[in-house]
Scaffold this motif. Structure first.
Motif, short mmCIF file in Angstrom:
data_model
loop_
_atom_site.label_atom_id
_atom_site.label_comp_id
_atom_site.label_asym_id
_atom_site.label_seq_id
_atom_site.Cartn_x
_atom_site.Cartn_y
_atom_site.Cartn_z
N PRO A 97 0.80 -1.19 0.01
CA PRO A 97 0.02 -0.01 0.14
C PRO A 97 0.83 1.08 0.02
N TYR A 98 2.04 1.08 0.52
CA TYR A 98 2.81 2.46 0.58
C TYR A 98 3.45 2.67 -0.89
N THR A 99 3.96 1.77 -1.54
CA THR A 99 4.37 2.24 -2.89
C THR A 99 3.41 2.19 -3.78
N ILE A 100 2.26 1.46 -3.71
CA ILE A 100 1.03 1.54 -4.77
C ILE A 100 0.53 2.79 -4.66
N ARG A 101 0.11 3.31 -3.45
CA ARG A 101 -0.41 4.69 -3.27
C ARG A 101 0.43 5.72 -4.01
N LYS A 102 1.67 5.57 -4.05
CA LYS A 102 2.59 6.51 -4.80
C LYS A 102 2.31 6.54 -6.23
N MET A 103 1.93 5.07 -6.58
CA MET A 103 1.72 4.87 -8.08
C MET A 103 0.47 5.46 -8.45
N PHE A 104 -0.64 5.37 -7.47
CA PHE A 104 -1.79 6.12 -7.81
C PHE A 104 -1.50 7.86 -7.97
N GLU A 105 -0.53 8.36 -7.03
CA GLU A 105 -0.41 9.71 -7.04
C GLU A 105 0.43 10.12 -8.37
N GLY A 106 1.42 8.98 -8.75
CA GLY A 106 2.23 9.47 -9.86
C GLY A 106 1.19 9.47 -11.19
N ARG A 107 0.53 8.36 -11.21
CA ARG A 107 -0.43 8.21 -12.30
C ARG A 107 -1.41 9.65 -12.51
N GLU A 108 -1.98 10.18 -11.24
CA GLU A 108 -2.58 11.37 -11.54
C GLU A 108 -1.81 12.38 -11.74
N LEU A 109 -0.78 12.47 -11.05
CA LEU A 109 0.45 13.79 -11.52
C LEU A 109 0.64 13.79 -12.83
N LEU A 110 0.92 12.64 -13.55
CA LEU A 110 1.30 12.62 -14.97
C LEU A 110 0.02 13.11 -15.87
N ARG A 111 -1.26 12.55 -15.41
CA ARG A 111 -2.13 13.01 -16.23
C ARG A 111 -2.41 14.30 -16.01
N LYS A 112 -2.25 14.88 -14.78
CA LYS A 112 -2.53 16.49 -14.77
C LYS A 112 -1.46 17.17 -15.57
N LEU A 113 -0.30 16.66 -15.53
CA LEU A 113 0.73 17.49 -16.36
C LEU A 113 0.36 17.41 -17.83
N LYS A 114 -0.03 16.18 -18.34
CA LYS A 114 -0.38 16.03 -19.67
C LYS A 114 -1.60 17.04 -20.26
N SER A 115 -2.49 17.02 -18.91
CA SER A 115 -3.83 17.84 -19.31
C SER A 115 -3.34 19.41 -19.30
N VAL A 116 -2.79 19.87 -18.19
CA VAL A 116 -2.12 21.24 -18.45
C VAL A 116 -1.32 21.83 -19.67
N SER A 117 -0.47 20.92 -19.83
CA SER A 117 0.55 21.20 -20.81
C SER A 117 0.06 20.80 -22.15
N GLY A 118 -0.91 19.99 -22.34
CA GLY A 118 -1.28 19.55 -23.60
C GLY A 118 -0.77 18.17 -23.93
N PRO A 119 -1.64 17.31 -24.62
CA PRO A 119 -0.97 15.99 -24.94
C PRO A 119 -0.01 15.91 -25.87
N VAL A 120 0.44 16.92 -26.78
CA VAL A 120 1.49 16.87 -28.06
C VAL A 120 2.65 17.49 -27.54
N SER A 121 2.62 17.84 -25.93
CA SER A 121 4.00 18.76 -25.62
C SER A 121 5.02 17.68 -25.66
N GLY A 122 6.12 18.29 -26.18
CA GLY A 122 7.33 17.30 -26.33
C GLY A 122 8.02 16.90 -24.93
N SER A 123 7.85 17.89 -23.88
CA SER A 123 8.44 17.61 -22.60
C SER A 123 7.77 18.50 -21.53
#
Length: 341
Positions: A97-123
């Motif tokens: 649960p300790y590491t998987i919780r962080k995977m949930f956080e990571g998944r949502e964080l990456l989705r948010k970055l993609k949403s804010v910056s746009g899906p076609v952003s190079g970096s």
């Protein structure tokens, strides 16, 4: 005072440097020299690489590294404590649960970055680091694979060796036996436990319920022994969130679908590990062998020291694991198929 944290399983390569204060998430490999303060705690199982004075983060990639699996296998073996009553309660589980919780956080964080910056952003920029576009997409996939694997493992463990004749019996078994386990978990120097359990211990100490060092040690032992009971409480809550409905409404069809998804995630991950292991047996890996001969001598010298790919212990374990998990999933699916709607 400059202070930094390297969470469990993290490693640094030769000549690496990290400017403190910084926090490196679990099972992250740090390579190169990093001169900016950074926090990767919500992006576990990553590579942190330096390139042209930039810190490049590759999220989740360490999940498919055979080195990670090798570490997970060797740490328990290096625990040479003989006394059956251990003074330190250490949980060696790679996925928890300790590491998987962080995977949930990571998944949502990456989705948010993609949403804010746009899906076609190079970096994408995050906490003084750069995440390449393709690395972000792969990171989301890797975290989802890890989540599927852990939740499926917990589900199969919960339902093992039990025959069900109806969905109501299934639902009853899925219901957690304890409320403890929900919410955040922490790593207490190797002991993985729910924050609520830790807070209860602190309250008991402050209120005089526990007044001796021995009492504290016994509380840690109880936490450690309760890990799997509490793990299911946490996993069940997450499964409900992922499926969008409570387990009291689950049917055999839901279990079959989750198990099929688990099988695919486990086998896909094992295949990635298998291919990663193959890299250790390429010609470039043999460069330092066979000092007094040609290519054939080099190959023979390498095999004498490192062994052949097919007979390598880790490779054999991966192949066996694929077969075992496939059979385990099929057995549960067969049991679920016998339940009448």
């Amino acid at each position: 005072i400059h202070q930094g944290i390297m969470e469990r399983g993290s490693k640094t390569t030769s000549d690496s440097y990290v400017l403190w204060p910084a926090r490196i998430g679990p099972y992250t490999l740090v390579m190169g020299r990093h001169y900016k303060n950074m926090d990767t705690s919500s992006l576990p199982f990553s590579y942190l690489i330096e390139s042209n004075d930039e810190s490049i983060l590759v999220p989740g990639i360490n999940l498919r590294s055979v080195g990670t699996i090798r570490d997970a296998q060797k740490w328990p073996l290096r625990d040479r404590r003989k006394d059956p009553e251990k003074l330190d309660q250490v949980n060696f589980n790679l996925l928890s649960p300790y590491t998987i919780r962080k995977m949930f956080e990571g998944r949502e964080l990456l989705r948010k970055l993609k949403s804010v910056s746009g899906p076609v952003s190079g970096s994408y920029s995050y906490n003084n680091m750069v995440i390449r576009g393709n690395s972000l997409e792969r990171g989301i996939q890797m975290y989802q694979t890890g989540i599927n694997k852990f939740l499926g493992n917990s589900l199969i463990k919960r339902l093992e060796k039990t025959e069900f004749t109806s969905n109501s019996e299934l639902q009853k078994r899925l219901k957690p036996d304890h409320t403890m386990g929900k919410g955040e978990w922490v790593d207490l120097a190797g002991l993985i436990a729910p924050v609520k359990a830790v807070n209860k211990l602190l309250d008991d100490i402050e209120n005089g319920v526990i007044s001796t060092v021995g009492g504290v040690a016994e509380a840690f032992i109880r936490m450690h022994d309760s890990y799997y009971k509490w793990e299911w409480t946490w996993a069940c809550e997450r499964i409900e969130q992922e499926e969008g409905k409570p387990v009291k409404e689950f049917t055999a069809a839901d279990i079959i679908r989750i198990t099929e998804r688990w099988k695919k995630s486990v086998i896909d991950l094992d295949k990635m590990l298998y291919e990663d292991a193959r890299k250790e047996f390429t010609l470039s890996s043999m460069t330092g062998f066979g000092i007094d001969g040609g290519e054939e001598i080099k190959k023979l010298d390498f095999e004498q020291v490192r062994g052949a790919f097919e007979s390598n212990g880790v490779v054999s374990a991966i192949q066996d694991h694929i077969g075992q998990k496939d059979a385990l999933g099929n057995e549960l699916i067969e049991r679920m198929s016998r339940i009448k709607s």
